[in-house]
Motif scaffolding. Structure first.
Motif, PDB file in Angstrom:
ATOM      1  N   GLY A 223       7.407  -0.632  -1.469  1.00 24.59           N
ATOM      2  CA  GLY A 223       7.831   0.756  -1.352  1.00 24.59           C
ATOM      3  C   GLY A 223       8.915   0.762  -0.290  1.00 24.59           C
ATOM      4  N   ILE A 224       9.426   1.926   0.022  1.00 17.21           N
ATOM      5  CA  ILE A 224      10.441   2.009   1.078  1.00 17.21           C
ATOM      6  C   ILE A 224      10.152   3.229   1.950  1.00 17.21           C
ATOM      7  CG2 ILE A 224      12.058   3.234  -0.484  1.00 17.21           C
ATOM      8  CD1 ILE A 224      14.366   1.791   0.987  1.00 17.21           C
ATOM      9  N   GLY A 225      10.290   3.054   3.249  1.00 13.70           N
ATOM     10  CA  GLY A 225      10.072   4.172   4.156  1.00 13.70           C
ATOM     11  C   GLY A 225      11.283   5.098   4.163  1.00 13.70           C
TER      12      GLY A 225
ATOM     13  N   PHE B  48       6.288  -3.014   7.333  1.00 20.14           N
ATOM     14  CA  PHE B  48       6.434  -2.219   8.551  1.00 20.14           C
ATOM     15  C   PHE B  48       7.598  -2.750   9.389  1.00 20.14           C
ATOM     16  CE2 PHE B  48       1.915  -0.441   8.387  1.00 20.14           C
ATOM     17  CZ  PHE B  48       2.357   0.857   8.162  1.00 20.14           C
TER      18      PHE B  48
ATOM     19  N   THR C 262       3.353   5.195  -3.152  1.00 19.79           N
ATOM     20  CA  THR C 262       4.275   4.855  -4.235  1.00 19.79           C
ATOM     21  C   THR C 262       3.681   3.915  -5.297  1.00 19.79           C
ATOM     22  OG1 THR C 262       6.008   5.064  -2.559  1.00 19.79           O
ATOM     23  CG2 THR C 262       6.652   4.163  -4.691  1.00 19.79           C
TER      24      THR C 262
ATOM     25  N   LEU D 125       1.358  -6.953   2.261  1.00 22.49           N
ATOM     26  CA  LEU D 125       2.438  -6.913   3.247  1.00 22.49           C
ATOM     27  C   LEU D 125       1.959  -6.720   4.673  1.00 22.49           C
ATOM     28  CD1 LEU D 125       4.893  -4.482   1.426  1.00 22.49           C
ATOM     29  CD2 LEU D 125       5.292  -6.913   1.869  1.00 22.49           C
ATOM     30  N   ASP D 126       1.033  -5.767   4.844  1.00 21.00           N
ATOM     31  CA  ASP D 126       0.802  -5.321   6.220  1.00 21.00           C
ATOM     32  C   ASP D 126      -0.576  -4.703   6.399  1.00 21.00           C
ATOM     33  OD1 ASP D 126       1.486  -3.179   4.606  1.00 21.00           O
ATOM     34  OD2 ASP D 126       3.352  -2.742   5.630  1.00 21.00           O
TER      35      ASP D 126
ATOM     36  N   THR E 199       0.862  -1.185   0.000  1.00 25.63           N
ATOM     37  CA  THR E 199       0.000   0.000   0.000  1.00 25.63           C
ATOM     38  C   THR E 199       0.902   1.240   0.000  1.00 25.63           C
ATOM     39  OG1 THR E 199      -0.127  -0.120   2.387  1.00 25.63           O
ATOM     40  CG2 THR E 199      -1.900  -1.184   1.161  1.00 25.63           C
TER      41      THR E 199
ATOM     42  N   HIS F  41      12.610   1.422   6.116  1.00 21.58           N
ATOM     43  CA  HIS F  41      11.770   0.254   6.403  1.00 21.58           C
ATOM     44  C   HIS F  41      11.186  -0.322   5.116  1.00 21.58           C
ATOM     45  CE1 HIS F  41       7.840   2.800   7.159  1.00 21.58           C
ATOM     46  NE2 HIS F  41       7.810   2.289   5.945  1.00 21.58           N
ATOM     47  N   ILE F  42      10.918  -1.627   5.149  1.00 20.52           N
ATOM     48  CA  ILE F  42      10.133  -2.255   4.087  1.00 20.52           C
ATOM     49  C   ILE F  42       9.011  -3.023   4.783  1.00 20.52           C
ATOM     50  CG2 ILE F  42      11.715  -2.333   2.127  1.00 20.52           C
ATOM     51  CD1 ILE F  42      12.622  -5.099   2.983  1.00 20.52           C
TER      52      ILE F  42
HETATM   53  C1  F6R Z   1       3.013  -0.326   2.643  1.00 22.46           C
HETATM   54  C2  F6R Z   1       4.281  -0.534   3.294  1.00 22.46           C
HETATM   55  C3  F6R Z   1       5.257   0.564   3.579  1.00 22.46           C
HETATM   56  C4  F6R Z   1       5.377   1.593   2.453  1.00 22.46           C
HETATM   57  C5  F6R Z   1       6.376   2.664   2.821  1.00 22.46           C
HETATM   58  C6  F6R Z   1       6.407   3.779   1.798  1.00 22.46           C
HETATM   59  O1  F6R Z   1       2.297  -1.540   2.534  1.00 22.46           O
HETATM   60  O2  F6R Z   1       4.542  -1.631   3.639  1.00 22.46           O
HETATM   61  O3  F6R Z   1       6.524   0.006   3.822  1.00 22.46           O
HETATM   62  O4  F6R Z   1       5.747   0.954   1.279  1.00 22.46           O
HETATM   63  O5  F6R Z   1       6.066   3.222   4.077  1.00 22.46           O
HETATM   64  O6  F6R Z   1       5.182   4.446   1.804  1.00 22.46           O
HETATM   65  P1  F6R Z   1       4.789   5.489   0.674  1.00 22.46           P
HETATM   66  O7  F6R Z   1       4.687   4.714  -0.600  1.00 22.46           O
HETATM   67  O8  F6R Z   1       3.453   6.037   1.088  1.00 22.46           O
HETATM   68  O9  F6R Z   1       5.877   6.505   0.637  1.00 22.46           O
END
Ligand code: F6R
Length: 243
Positions: free
Chosen positions: A131-133, A140, A39, A66-67, A36, A137-138
């Motif tokens: 996506g990547i935080g 959560f 991205t 994923l979460d 989700t 993070h990947i």
């Molecule tokens: C979403 C997820 C998170 C997002 C990440 C990036 O299911 O697992 O790791 O991929 O926080 O979020 P956005 O895309 O909103 O920048």
């Protein structure tokens, strides 16, 4: 890791779609690991457009997410199950019975994690979208998560709560805990595509591609995956391009 740098978000989404379409075309029963967040929305729009224009079918496709936030389910428009239906599932011919995500409202959270792990063991992702935080993070899996982790409950990092608060009415409404696939569940996927756009992801992208492989940057484990492609725009690639 393969790295594809695109000029902007739309090109990033189009490249990701090319890979997704190859997987779905090669195996109409494929297991798609989905994410989700902001991205992948462009990728999902491309899948919807292609389904409507070219009839690409998802009838026998299975989806695993994923979460999910702990405490939210389909009745909340902030839940990830709601997000997936709104942004993808309701617009393609996937059978909702074949779409899977942790039950955020499960009474026994530990049992829910065990159920999801058992399910994933029998439904290995043919492709996993990530996506990547901004903190690396990947899913959560926040910094410090074990590389051996499987589905578990996490306390969300303050930075993640802040990043995600843009999607809630106020920061107080962001759940503090979530269910997430672990890093091992993600590494088990046969193919992985990581999407990143925008300068606020540049540091995380550097850690993903060129940083030390360390549990302090969960995404760095992807350097050990045999089939992982990063697709990112020029802004997110800023630091890897300079290095
Ligand atoms: C979403 C997820 C998170 C997002 C990440 C990036 O299911 O697992 O790791 O991929 O926080 O979020 P956005 O895309 O909103 O920048």
């Amino acid at each position: 890791m393969k790295v594809v740098i695109t000029k902007d978000y739309n090109e990033m989404s189009a490249k990701a779609f090319e890979i997704m379409k190859e997987v779905v075309t090669a195996n109409p029963c494929a297991v798609l690991g989905l994410a989700t967040g902001s991205t992948p929305i462009g990728l999902y729009k491309e899948m919807i457009r292609d389904h409507k224009e070219n009839g690409t079918s998802y009838k026998s496709i299975r989806a695993v997410n994923l979460d999910e936030y702990k405490g939210l389910d389909i009745t909340s428009d902030q839940s990830y199950v709601y997000f997936m239906r709104e942004n993808l599932f309701n617009h393609i011919d996937i059978d909702l019975a074949n779409t899977h995500i942790e039950n955020g409202k499960a009474e026994d959270a530990e049992a829910e994690c065990a159920r999801y792990n058992a399910f994933l063991a029998n439904n290995v992702q043919d492709i996993q979208v990530l996506g990547i935080g901004s903190n690396g993070h990947i899913a959560f899996n926040e910094p410090g998560t074990s590389f051996d982790s499987v589905t578990h409950i996490v306390d969300l990092a303050e930075s993640t709560i802040k990043d995600n608060s843009r999607l809630f009415k106020s920061i107080d409404e962001v759940p503090r805990q979530a269910f997430t696939m672990g890093l091992k569940n993600i590494m088990d996927a046969k193919k992985i595509i990581v999407l990143a756009n925008g300068e606020n992801k540049a540091k995380a992208v550097f850690g993903l591609v060129k940083g030390e492989i360390t549990e302090n940057v969960p995404a760095s484990i992807l350097q050990n995956h045999p089939d992982c492609t990063l697709i990112c725009d020029e802004a997110a690639a800023k630091l890897i391009a300079e290095a």
